[in-house]
Design a protein around this motif. Sequence first.
Motif, PDB file in Angstrom:
ATOM      1  N   GLN A  13      31.267  47.764  34.220  1.00 58.84           N
ATOM      2  CA  GLN A  13      32.102  48.818  34.784  1.00 58.84           C
ATOM      3  C   GLN A  13      32.583  48.437  36.183  1.00 58.84           C
ATOM      4  O   GLN A  13      33.757  48.615  36.511  1.00 58.84           O
ATOM      5  CB  GLN A  13      31.326  50.131  34.835  1.00 58.84           C
ATOM      6  CG  GLN A  13      32.156  51.311  35.273  1.00 58.84           C
ATOM      7  CD  GLN A  13      31.382  52.619  35.218  1.00 58.84           C
ATOM      8  OE1 GLN A  13      30.146  52.621  35.214  1.00 58.84           O
ATOM      9  NE2 GLN A  13      32.090  53.715  35.166  1.00 58.84           N
ATOM     10  N   LYS A  14      31.687  47.896  36.985  1.00 61.14           N
ATOM     11  CA  LYS A  14      32.054  47.487  38.344  1.00 61.14           C
ATOM     12  C   LYS A  14      33.099  46.368  38.314  1.00 61.14           C
ATOM     13  O   LYS A  14      34.095  46.411  39.040  1.00 61.14           O
ATOM     14  CB  LYS A  14      30.815  47.035  39.108  1.00 61.14           C
ATOM     15  CG  LYS A  14      31.101  46.659  40.539  1.00 61.14           C
ATOM     16  CD  LYS A  14      29.849  46.228  41.269  1.00 61.14           C
ATOM     17  CE  LYS A  14      30.198  45.807  42.682  1.00 61.14           C
ATOM     18  NZ  LYS A  14      29.045  45.249  43.390  1.00 61.14           N
ATOM     19  N   ALA A  15      32.882  45.378  37.476  1.00 68.86           N
ATOM     20  CA  ALA A  15      33.828  44.261  37.371  1.00 68.86           C
ATOM     21  C   ALA A  15      35.191  44.756  36.903  1.00 68.86           C
ATOM     22  O   ALA A  15      36.228  44.341  37.425  1.00 68.86           O
ATOM     23  CB  ALA A  15      33.291  43.194  36.424  1.00 68.86           C
ATOM     24  N   SER A  16      35.177  45.649  35.931  1.00 66.86           N
ATOM     25  CA  SER A  16      36.430  46.203  35.416  1.00 66.86           C
ATOM     26  C   SER A  16      37.168  46.990  36.502  1.00 66.86           C
ATOM     27  O   SER A  16      38.383  46.846  36.666  1.00 66.86           O
ATOM     28  CB  SER A  16      36.140  47.091  34.204  1.00 66.86           C
ATOM     29  OG  SER A  16      37.324  47.624  33.701  1.00 66.86           O
ATOM     30  N   GLN A  17      36.440  47.808  37.229  1.00 64.02           N
ATOM     31  CA  GLN A  17      37.062  48.592  38.298  1.00 64.02           C
ATOM     32  C   GLN A  17      37.654  47.691  39.375  1.00 64.02           C
ATOM     33  O   GLN A  17      38.757  47.940  39.854  1.00 64.02           O
ATOM     34  CB  GLN A  17      36.049  49.551  38.925  1.00 64.02           C
ATOM     35  CG  GLN A  17      35.727  50.745  38.076  1.00 64.02           C
ATOM     36  CD  GLN A  17      34.611  51.596  38.649  1.00 64.02           C
ATOM     37  OE1 GLN A  17      33.857  51.183  39.524  1.00 64.02           O
ATOM     38  NE2 GLN A  17      34.504  52.810  38.134  1.00 64.02           N
ATOM     39  N   GLU A  18      36.922  46.656  39.751  1.00 63.81           N
ATOM     40  CA  GLU A  18      37.411  45.739  40.779  1.00 63.81           C
ATOM     41  C   GLU A  18      38.692  45.042  40.338  1.00 63.81           C
ATOM     42  O   GLU A  18      39.647  44.930  41.103  1.00 63.81           O
ATOM     43  CB  GLU A  18      36.336  44.708  41.130  1.00 63.81           C
ATOM     44  CG  GLU A  18      35.185  45.276  41.916  1.00 63.81           C
ATOM     45  CD  GLU A  18      34.046  44.284  42.108  1.00 63.81           C
ATOM     46  OE1 GLU A  18      34.108  43.153  41.554  1.00 63.81           O
ATOM     47  OE2 GLU A  18      33.080  44.638  42.805  1.00 63.81           O
ATOM     48  N   LYS A  19      38.698  44.572  39.108  1.00 62.13           N
ATOM     49  CA  LYS A  19      39.879  43.864  38.610  1.00 62.13           C
ATOM     50  C   LYS A  19      41.071  44.822  38.452  1.00 62.13           C
ATOM     51  O   LYS A  19      42.191  44.487  38.783  1.00 62.13           O
ATOM     52  CB  LYS A  19      39.564  43.169  37.297  1.00 62.13           C
ATOM     53  CG  LYS A  19      38.602  42.006  37.472  1.00 62.13           C
ATOM     54  CD  LYS A  19      38.258  41.341  36.178  1.00 62.13           C
ATOM     55  CE  LYS A  19      37.227  40.262  36.321  1.00 62.13           C
ATOM     56  NZ  LYS A  19      37.466  39.255  37.319  1.00 62.13           N
ATOM     57  N   MET A  20      40.813  46.010  37.943  1.00 61.49           N
ATOM     58  CA  MET A  20      41.900  46.970  37.722  1.00 61.49           C
ATOM     59  C   MET A  20      42.418  47.564  39.024  1.00 61.49           C
ATOM     60  O   MET A  20      43.582  47.950  39.107  1.00 61.49           O
ATOM     61  CB  MET A  20      41.441  48.087  36.781  1.00 61.49           C
ATOM     62  CG  MET A  20      41.267  47.630  35.349  1.00 61.49           C
ATOM     63  SD  MET A  20      42.729  46.818  34.645  1.00 61.49           S
ATOM     64  CE  MET A  20      43.895  48.161  34.671  1.00 61.49           C
ATOM     65  N   GLN A  21      41.578  47.630  40.045  1.00 55.63           N
ATOM     66  CA  GLN A  21      42.008  48.191  41.318  1.00 55.63           C
ATOM     67  C   GLN A  21      43.150  47.364  41.916  1.00 55.63           C
ATOM     68  O   GLN A  21      44.144  47.915  42.393  1.00 55.63           O
ATOM     69  CB  GLN A  21      40.829  48.251  42.282  1.00 55.63           C
ATOM     70  CG  GLN A  21      41.119  48.997  43.556  1.00 55.63           C
ATOM     71  CD  GLN A  21      39.866  49.163  44.415  1.00 55.63           C
ATOM     72  OE1 GLN A  21      38.869  48.462  44.235  1.00 55.63           O
ATOM     73  NE2 GLN A  21      39.921  50.094  45.334  1.00 55.63           N
ATOM     74  N   ALA A  22      43.030  46.067  41.872  1.00 50.60           N
ATOM     75  CA  ALA A  22      44.077  45.196  42.408  1.00 50.60           C
ATOM     76  C   ALA A  22      45.369  45.327  41.592  1.00 50.60           C
ATOM     77  O   ALA A  22      46.471  45.372  42.146  1.00 50.60           O
ATOM     78  CB  ALA A  22      43.605  43.750  42.423  1.00 50.60           C
ATOM     79  N   ILE A  23      45.224  45.407  40.281  1.00 54.97           N
ATOM     80  CA  ILE A  23      46.383  45.541  39.400  1.00 54.97           C
ATOM     81  C   ILE A  23      47.077  46.883  39.637  1.00 54.97           C
ATOM     82  O   ILE A  23      48.302  46.955  39.774  1.00 54.97           O
ATOM     83  CB  ILE A  23      45.958  45.378  37.924  1.00 54.97           C
ATOM     84  CG1 ILE A  23      45.498  43.940  37.674  1.00 54.97           C
ATOM     85  CG2 ILE A  23      47.088  45.760  36.982  1.00 54.97           C
ATOM     86  CD1 ILE A  23      44.786  43.733  36.347  1.00 54.97           C
ATOM     87  N   THR A  24      46.288  47.944  39.710  1.00 51.49           N
ATOM     88  CA  THR A  24      46.836  49.281  39.925  1.00 51.49           C
ATOM     89  C   THR A  24      47.536  49.369  41.280  1.00 51.49           C
ATOM     90  O   THR A  24      48.610  49.971  41.387  1.00 51.49           O
ATOM     91  CB  THR A  24      45.715  50.336  39.836  1.00 51.49           C
ATOM     92  OG1 THR A  24      45.093  50.220  38.559  1.00 51.49           O
ATOM     93  CG2 THR A  24      46.249  51.740  40.003  1.00 51.49           C
TER      94      THR A  24
END
Length: 167
Positions: free
Chosen positions: A108-119
């Motif tokens: 979940q943390k890895a997904s949030q970190e990666k998606m935060q930059a994309i978003t």
Amino acid sequence: MKKLILCAICAVCGFTTANAQKFGHVNTQEIIQAMPEYNKAKSEIDALQAQYEADLKSMQDELQKKGEAFEKEQATLPDNIKQRRQQELQDMYTKIQQSYQDNQQALQKASQEKMQAITAKVLDAIKAVGDAGGYVIINEINAGIPYISTTLSTDVTAAVKTKLGLK
């Protein structure tokens, strides 16, 4: 009479100004899924998840083997060894549960970190399109807003994709 004319002029000016405002809507899901960064992040998350699943499977297999071995020999074991083995099996089971929870949190943390930059990149593009096009509001079409008029609101999804260099 002058007040009535002044009110009528204000109303007409206000109506004209309200009609000049531009509203837009965007489908960020469509944009994000078209981004190469998203596909890369998704692949990395999927690989991480597969690794975690393999590790858990290995731990579960080891627990099962030890459990089966214990079942076969427990009748012949002294009570102190039997209790120690049962505790070892319980500890392994607890460790598997904790690993599962830790893995879920890490995913979940890895997904949030990666998606935060994309978003953030998508939001910056939406802001740029909004500023360039003179939009008052650009709403997310999938945000659960009860109603967005697609005839009175402009779909800026293609403009945002162009701003990001997507097709």
